[in-house]
Design a protein around this motif. Sequence first.
Motif, mmCIF file in Angstrom:
data_model
loop_
_atom_site.group_PDB
_atom_site.id
_atom_site.type_symbol
_atom_site.label_atom_id
_atom_site.label_comp_id
_atom_site.label_asym_id
_atom_site.label_seq_id
_atom_site.Cartn_x
_atom_site.Cartn_y
_atom_site.Cartn_z
ATOM 1 N N LEU A 201 0.836 -1.208 0.000
ATOM 2 C CA LEU A 201 0.000 0.000 0.000
ATOM 3 C C LEU A 201 0.870 1.257 0.000
ATOM 4 N N ILE A 202 1.951 1.222 0.783
ATOM 5 C CA ILE A 202 2.896 2.345 0.817
ATOM 6 C C ILE A 202 3.524 2.540 -0.563
ATOM 7 N N LYS A 203 3.908 1.430 -1.200
ATOM 8 C CA LYS A 203 4.481 1.499 -2.553
ATOM 9 C C LYS A 203 3.444 1.987 -3.558
ATOM 10 N N PHE A 204 2.195 1.510 -3.405
ATOM 11 C CA PHE A 204 1.111 1.898 -4.306
ATOM 12 C C PHE A 204 0.895 3.409 -4.281
ATOM 13 N N SER A 205 1.065 4.008 -3.103
ATOM 14 C CA SER A 205 0.908 5.468 -2.981
ATOM 15 C C SER A 205 2.216 6.201 -3.290
ATOM 16 N N ARG A 206 3.159 5.460 -3.901
ATOM 17 C CA ARG A 206 4.436 6.009 -4.377
ATOM 18 C C ARG A 206 5.249 6.680 -3.266
ATOM 19 N N TYR A 207 5.189 6.087 -2.072
ATOM 20 C CA TYR A 207 5.972 6.550 -0.917
ATOM 21 C C TYR A 207 5.701 8.017 -0.583
ATOM 22 N N LYS A 208 4.493 8.492 -0.911
ATOM 23 C CA LYS A 208 4.149 9.891 -0.634
ATOM 24 C C LYS A 208 3.478 10.053 0.726
ATOM 25 N N GLY A 209 3.135 8.925 1.374
ATOM 26 C CA GLY A 209 2.383 8.990 2.622
ATOM 27 C C GLY A 209 0.894 8.958 2.344
ATOM 28 N N LEU A 210 0.151 8.317 3.243
ATOM 29 C CA LEU A 210 -1.305 8.202 3.082
ATOM 30 C C LEU A 210 -2.002 9.360 3.785
ATOM 31 N N PRO A 211 -3.213 9.698 3.362
ATOM 32 C CA PRO A 211 -3.989 10.710 4.093
ATOM 33 C C PRO A 211 -4.156 10.280 5.552
ATOM 34 N N LEU A 212 -4.109 11.242 6.460
ATOM 35 C CA LEU A 212 -4.126 10.908 7.884
ATOM 36 C C LEU A 212 -5.387 10.179 8.329
ATOM 37 N N ASP A 213 -6.520 10.451 7.677
ATOM 38 C CA ASP A 213 -7.731 9.725 8.081
ATOM 39 C C ASP A 213 -7.608 8.232 7.766
ATOM 40 N N TRP B 172 6.545 -0.025 20.172
ATOM 41 C CA TRP B 172 7.590 0.751 19.479
ATOM 42 C C TRP B 172 7.484 0.515 17.976
ATOM 43 N N SER B 173 7.396 -0.759 17.575
ATOM 44 C CA SER B 173 7.290 -1.094 16.144
ATOM 45 C C SER B 173 6.046 -0.470 15.530
ATOM 46 N N PHE B 174 4.947 -0.490 16.284
ATOM 47 C CA PHE B 174 3.698 0.103 15.796
ATOM 48 C C PHE B 174 3.888 1.589 15.490
ATOM 49 N N ALA B 175 4.581 2.309 16.379
ATOM 50 C CA ALA B 175 4.828 3.743 16.155
ATOM 51 C C ALA B 175 5.643 3.955 14.875
ATOM 52 N N CYS B 176 6.632 3.090 14.640
ATOM 53 C CA CYS B 176 7.445 3.193 13.417
ATOM 54 C C CYS B 176 6.581 2.980 12.176
ATOM 55 N N ILE B 177 5.634 2.037 12.258
ATOM 56 C CA ILE B 177 4.736 1.772 11.128
ATOM 57 C C ILE B 177 3.828 2.980 10.884
ATOM 58 N N ALA B 178 3.268 3.535 11.959
ATOM 59 C CA ALA B 178 2.356 4.683 11.819
ATOM 60 C C ALA B 178 3.062 5.847 11.127
ATOM 61 N N PHE B 179 4.308 6.121 11.525
ATOM 62 C CA PHE B 179 5.084 7.183 10.890
ATOM 63 C C PHE B 179 5.281 6.881 9.404
ATOM 64 N N GLU B 180 5.611 5.640 9.090
ATOM 65 C CA GLU B 180 5.873 5.247 7.698
ATOM 66 C C GLU B 180 4.618 5.368 6.839
ATOM 67 N N LEU B 181 3.483 5.027 7.405
ATOM 68 C CA LEU B 181 2.224 5.160 6.665
ATOM 69 C C LEU B 181 1.937 6.624 6.345
ATOM 70 N N ALA B 182 2.217 7.494 7.309
ATOM 71 C CA ALA B 182 1.887 8.919 7.158
ATOM 72 C C ALA B 182 2.868 9.673 6.272
ATOM 73 N N THR B 183 4.116 9.201 6.180
ATOM 74 C CA THR B 183 5.145 9.950 5.445
ATOM 75 C C THR B 183 5.669 9.214 4.203
ATOM 76 N N GLY B 184 5.547 7.882 4.184
ATOM 77 C CA GLY B 184 6.122 7.091 3.101
ATOM 78 C C GLY B 184 7.565 6.698 3.354
ATOM 79 N N ASP B 185 8.165 7.223 4.424
ATOM 80 C CA ASP B 185 9.559 6.916 4.769
ATOM 81 C C ASP B 185 9.633 6.125 6.068
ATOM 82 N N MET B 186 10.669 5.287 6.186
ATOM 83 C CA MET B 186 10.926 4.621 7.463
ATOM 84 C C MET B 186 11.382 5.658 8.483
ATOM 85 N N LEU B 187 11.014 5.448 9.733
ATOM 86 C CA LEU B 187 11.410 6.389 10.780
ATOM 87 C C LEU B 187 12.912 6.314 11.055
#
Length: 427
Positions: free
Chosen positions: A137-149, A301-316
Amino acid sequence: MVSCSSSSGSEEDGEGFDSYRKGGYHAVRIGDQFAAGRYIAQRKLGWGHFSTVWLAYDTTTSAYVALKIQKSASQFVDAALHEIEILSSIADCASSSNASSNVKFVIQLIDHFKHTGPNGQHLCMVLEFLGDSLLRLIKFSRYKGLPLDRVREICKCILIGLDYLHREHGIIHTDLKPENVLLVSTIDPAKDPVRSETAPILERPEGNINGGVTSLIEKRLKRRARRAVAKISGRKDSMVETGEAPKPDRNIDGVDVRCKIVDFGNACFADKPIAQEIQTRQYRAPEVILEAGYSFSVDMWSFACIAFELATGDMLFTPKVGQGFSEDEDHLALMMELLGKIPRKIATAGAKSKDFFDRHGDLKRIRRLKFWPLNKLLIDRYKFPENDAHEFSEFLLPLLDFAPEKRPTAQQCLQHPWLNCKDSTPT
């Protein structure tokens, strides 16, 4: 390892022809039957270092399932038995308490059995068929980050799943990452056998003699040919590699982002930890690096890293080996640049603390740190509006506390204002 999608390894990468030998993978052909004909192989979904995973048709229930076929060597069999124990515990608890793991956003084990082939005896798991991984899904959105909702929706699903595992089962996942969270459906409806109304294959197609092994060789040759074309033209851009022009950013408005936690091959019961070094590098908690013991809070901790990655497209955190310092030390330095100095008591409390820290709690080999607080990072690099950056930071920072006991539980996170500021309750 891979549970039921191509998240740990895509068909394009290929698991390697050499691995189809004694102790290795079982070569599957489309139309092959398993468990006395109950399950019929339809197509390969993916592969991992321990197994291959196939879409299969269950002739008993007339449903599509994911068939995970473990390598046959003893260490892989032991790993499969461990995963079956964990998944069976979840399934047994769910049935005895009338709580469906379907509602709890954790994958369901349907069946397991042994299958004998030319490379040995393989343990097989039958799991519910799910869709693409969060990584896809992150790749599908071209690493741009998903909408926060949409990030909120996904976070709720993961937290409900973690709360279910932690509180009701005493299970630590230990390898939470985007590859190990799968959407309940595929991003592309055409790849979902139910939504695309694909008729099941009930017998082996004509001429399908060598199955997966042949396709591996063909794909390897095609990749080699593509590389040769790129070399001749002297171009290595995406147009040469794929034959396609770059596409504009994709919209995920129509994508169902409900998801489930999968892959319990590394999971453990909290009172029976099975390994000291857990978690995939980028999602690893500081106490694991320092070998200071761990509990449920490593998943947070891992969950927080995932949430950041979903929102930004980058690994924390993306640590690297440097001149004179290790990947572990760089990882700790990156954490401190984002979160501030690790308290001396925590920095010096682990079995490996002396490898990285002096007695004052300062890193031995990385002395110059460039502090960039999370709130500022979201605004400066990712162009978040100030209010969004502030609220998202307030949600993430407690989960990234260096003191594991201070991190909120999944149950507590579910009550956080950021998660509940919009109606994003998964159904």
